[in-house]
Design a protein around this motif. Structure first.
Motif: not given
Length: 332
Positions: A74-89
């Protein structure tokens, strides 16, 4: 924390540790913005990391018992949806690797944690079209290597000792980024994304040691910022590719290797995170529409975004003088 918690990390314990790490990054976001010079000095790395990691907070803060494997998915999926910028991705892909490694685990031991972190590091490197030393990847690699070494020697201190030693190695790798990239050496700062990852680890260690979420007061002198408080590190420079472009592609069987190859022809700073069912694209280009049209060949495109980095640079470094108009509703 009791002895069992220090040698085995449950889903609930790991969730609280992550919350502590995320709050540390959020607290330090302005410092991270100030030292952001690579790949573009647009002063948004701290903001991007905070928003990216913050997307996982609703998942982590659920009150029910957390199965570790389910939590990480669930965390990985939420982070993928919310990723911003190089570092976020990159962070999103790091946790995708950890999730794939954890599988059906109900709790981490030092050994299984080391395996998950190692896979997370591998995934993070694989997500980049052109991995560079002196970035967040240098710190994830140092962290993974230290955790693996500590787990192999079965440290008596459990997770506290394991994470404490790994944090020190990560801080050393962070300090070395200043000499690995010329733009960082010239600006007199470390890499902002790498610094964000170290602060994330520092917050995690705080929970491991003390059993409560760390929300500290930011220290303006952290990371040896050698600039006046009102100044940003780095300097405005011409860009080969102007727009930081992002989108999500959802499909049944996305050919990520082929998608990466095609995207790499369009621009620079490509990060392709996610799975064969949902992928997050981050790339710097001059024509964002070409990215969205290409992505549409692989699935349904959503969450499209294109930020003008040239304008961001000018605003960040106070080179834009323009009027601001505020419109209000008369009835309201």
């Amino acid at each position: 924390m009791n002895a069992r918690v220090s040698t085995q990390l449950s889903g609930d314990g790991f969730a609280n540790a992550l919350i502590s790490g995320i709050h540390r990054v959020i607290d330090d976001q302005e410092i991270l913005n100030k030292i952001n010079v690579f790949p573009v000095p647009d002063g948004d790395t701290g903001t991007n990391l905070s928003l990216s990691l913050g997307a996982a907070l609703p998942v982590l803060q659920q009150a029910d018992e957390k199965h570790l494997g389910t939590l990480l998915a669930a965390v990985a999926d939420a982070l993928l949806d919310g990723a911003r910028g190089n570092s976020g991705a990159i962070m999103a892909q790091f946790f995708q690797g950890m999730s794939d490694s954890a599988g059906d685990l109900s709790r981490f031991t030092p050994y299984t944690f080391a395996k998950a972190v190692s896979m997370g590091n591998d995934y993070a490197h694989d997500a980049m079209s052109n991995p560079r030393e002196g970035t967040i990847l240098s710190v994830t690699a140092a962290f993974a290597a230290s955790v693996a070494n500590g787990a192999a020697h079965d440290a008596d201190g459990g997770f506290a000792e394991l994470l404490g030693n790994a944090l020190q190695q990560s801080k050393q790798a962070l300090a070395e980024t200043q000499e690995q990239l010329e733009v960082l050496r010239k600006a007199g700062v470390v890499d902002a994304g790498a610094a964000g990852f170290v602060q994330f680890l520092d917050g995690i260690l705080h929970y491991t040691l003390h059993g409560h979420v760390d929300q500290k007061i930011p220290d303006p002198n952290e990371f040896e910022l050698e600039h006046a408080e009102e100044q940003m590190a780095g300097e405005v420079h011409d860009l080969d590719f102007r727009f930081c472009t992002e989108c999500i592609v959802t499909g049944n069987d996305i050919d990520r290797r082929h998608l990466r190859e095609e995207l790499s022809q369009l621009g620079s700073s490509l990060v392709l995170a996610g799975t064969n069912r949902k992928a997050k694209i981050h790339i710097h280009v001059n024509d964002p529409r070409r990215v969205f049209d290409l992505a549409a060949n692989y699935g349904v495109v959503s969450a499209t975004k294109a930020d003008d980095m040239h304008q961001q640079q000018e605003i960040t470094h106070h080179q834009v003088n323009q009027a601001v108009a505020v419109t209000i509703d008369s009835a309201a």
